[in-house]
Design a protein around this motif. Structure first.
Motif, PDB file in Angstrom:
ATOM      1  N   LYS A   1     -35.630  34.507  34.923  1.00 54.83           N
ATOM      2  CA  LYS A   1     -34.857  33.254  34.995  1.00 54.83           C
ATOM      3  C   LYS A   1     -33.374  33.534  35.128  1.00 54.83           C
ATOM      4  O   LYS A   1     -32.909  34.628  34.848  1.00 54.83           O
ATOM      5  CB  LYS A   1     -35.128  32.367  33.774  1.00 54.83           C
ATOM      6  N   SER A   2     -32.636  32.506  35.573  1.00 52.75           N
ATOM      7  CA  SER A   2     -31.168  32.602  35.610  1.00 52.75           C
ATOM      8  C   SER A   2     -30.615  31.710  34.532  1.00 52.75           C
ATOM      9  O   SER A   2     -31.095  30.592  34.353  1.00 52.75           O
ATOM     10  CB  SER A   2     -30.579  32.048  36.893  1.00 52.75           C
ATOM     11  N   VAL A   3     -29.583  32.194  33.856  1.00 50.34           N
ATOM     12  CA  VAL A   3     -28.961  31.388  32.820  1.00 50.34           C
ATOM     13  C   VAL A   3     -27.501  31.130  33.169  1.00 50.34           C
ATOM     14  O   VAL A   3     -26.825  31.981  33.733  1.00 50.34           O
ATOM     15  CB  VAL A   3     -29.064  32.052  31.416  1.00 50.34           C
ATOM     16  N   HIS A   4     -27.078  29.925  32.863  1.00 47.22           N
ATOM     17  CA  HIS A   4     -25.669  29.538  32.978  1.00 47.22           C
ATOM     18  C   HIS A   4     -25.237  29.257  31.544  1.00 47.22           C
ATOM     19  O   HIS A   4     -25.675  28.285  30.942  1.00 47.22           O
ATOM     20  CB  HIS A   4     -25.541  28.304  33.866  1.00 47.22           C
ATOM     21  N   LEU A   5     -24.432  30.162  30.979  1.00 43.88           N
ATOM     22  CA  LEU A   5     -23.988  30.019  29.598  1.00 43.88           C
ATOM     23  C   LEU A   5     -22.604  29.393  29.567  1.00 43.88           C
ATOM     24  O   LEU A   5     -21.672  29.903  30.173  1.00 43.88           O
ATOM     25  CB  LEU A   5     -23.940  31.391  28.913  1.00 43.88           C
ATOM     26  N   ASP A   6     -22.490  28.271  28.880  1.00 41.84           N
ATOM     27  CA  ASP A   6     -21.218  27.599  28.657  1.00 41.84           C
ATOM     28  C   ASP A   6     -20.835  27.910  27.225  1.00 41.84           C
ATOM     29  O   ASP A   6     -21.412  27.341  26.294  1.00 41.84           O
ATOM     30  CB  ASP A   6     -21.409  26.076  28.801  1.00 41.84           C
ATOM     31  N   ILE A   7     -19.909  28.836  27.042  1.00 42.20           N
ATOM     32  CA  ILE A   7     -19.611  29.326  25.702  1.00 42.20           C
ATOM     33  C   ILE A   7     -18.353  28.664  25.153  1.00 42.20           C
ATOM     34  O   ILE A   7     -17.318  28.654  25.818  1.00 42.20           O
ATOM     35  CB  ILE A   7     -19.455  30.862  25.719  1.00 42.20           C
ATOM     36  N   HIS A   8     -18.473  28.128  23.948  1.00 39.23           N
ATOM     37  CA  HIS A   8     -17.340  27.493  23.281  1.00 39.23           C
ATOM     38  C   HIS A   8     -17.057  28.220  21.973  1.00 39.23           C
ATOM     39  O   HIS A   8     -17.976  28.664  21.294  1.00 39.23           O
ATOM     40  CB  HIS A   8     -17.639  26.019  22.980  1.00 39.23           C
TER      41      HIS A   8
END
Length: 129
Positions: free
Chosen positions: A78-85
């Protein structure tokens, strides 16, 4: 086509410590340590998803968070798009409500834990600051 997953990730910081949790063996990348968070659901902003996931997973109420990093990473399945805060303002005591191992770790000690490949950049950025 590979499954695409959009994930809101919280780097929870208290003084010089970061909260990390261990993934269940049954999960993707199981047995590795991670920064808590979860999938962004349809119609949710990243901030809303992060607040919901951190409340559900570790029992804290996020008062504010600041965007820290965005990562796109391809795993074989799978591909992940991580939005890190970065989360430094919260109420409550962080502990894993789903029974996973968790701990507060000094930023300088994060290298001693095995994280999924996508998380390495987060650690590098934390240690560079």
């Amino acid at each position: 086509m590979k499954k695409q997953v959009h994930v809101a990730v919280g780097v929870i910081k208290k003084n010089d410590l970061i909260f990390i949790a261990k993934r269940h063996e049954s999960q993707h990348q199981g047995g590795k340590w991670e920064f808590p968070g979860g999938k962004v659901e349809a119609g949710e902003t990243v901030t809303q998803a992060l607040a919901r996931e951190l409340k559900e997973e570790i029992g804290i109420d996020v008062k504010s968070s600041t965007p820290f990093l965005e990562i796109h990473h391809d795993y074989p399945d799978k591909s992940v798009h991580l939005d890190i805060h970065l989360v430094e303002a919260f109420d409550g005591e962080a502990k894993h409500l789903e029974g996973q191992d968790h701990k507060w770790v000094a930023i300088s000690d994060l290298n001693n834990y095995e994280f999924p490949a996508a998380n390495v950049v987060i650690i590098e950025k934390l240690q560079a600051n």
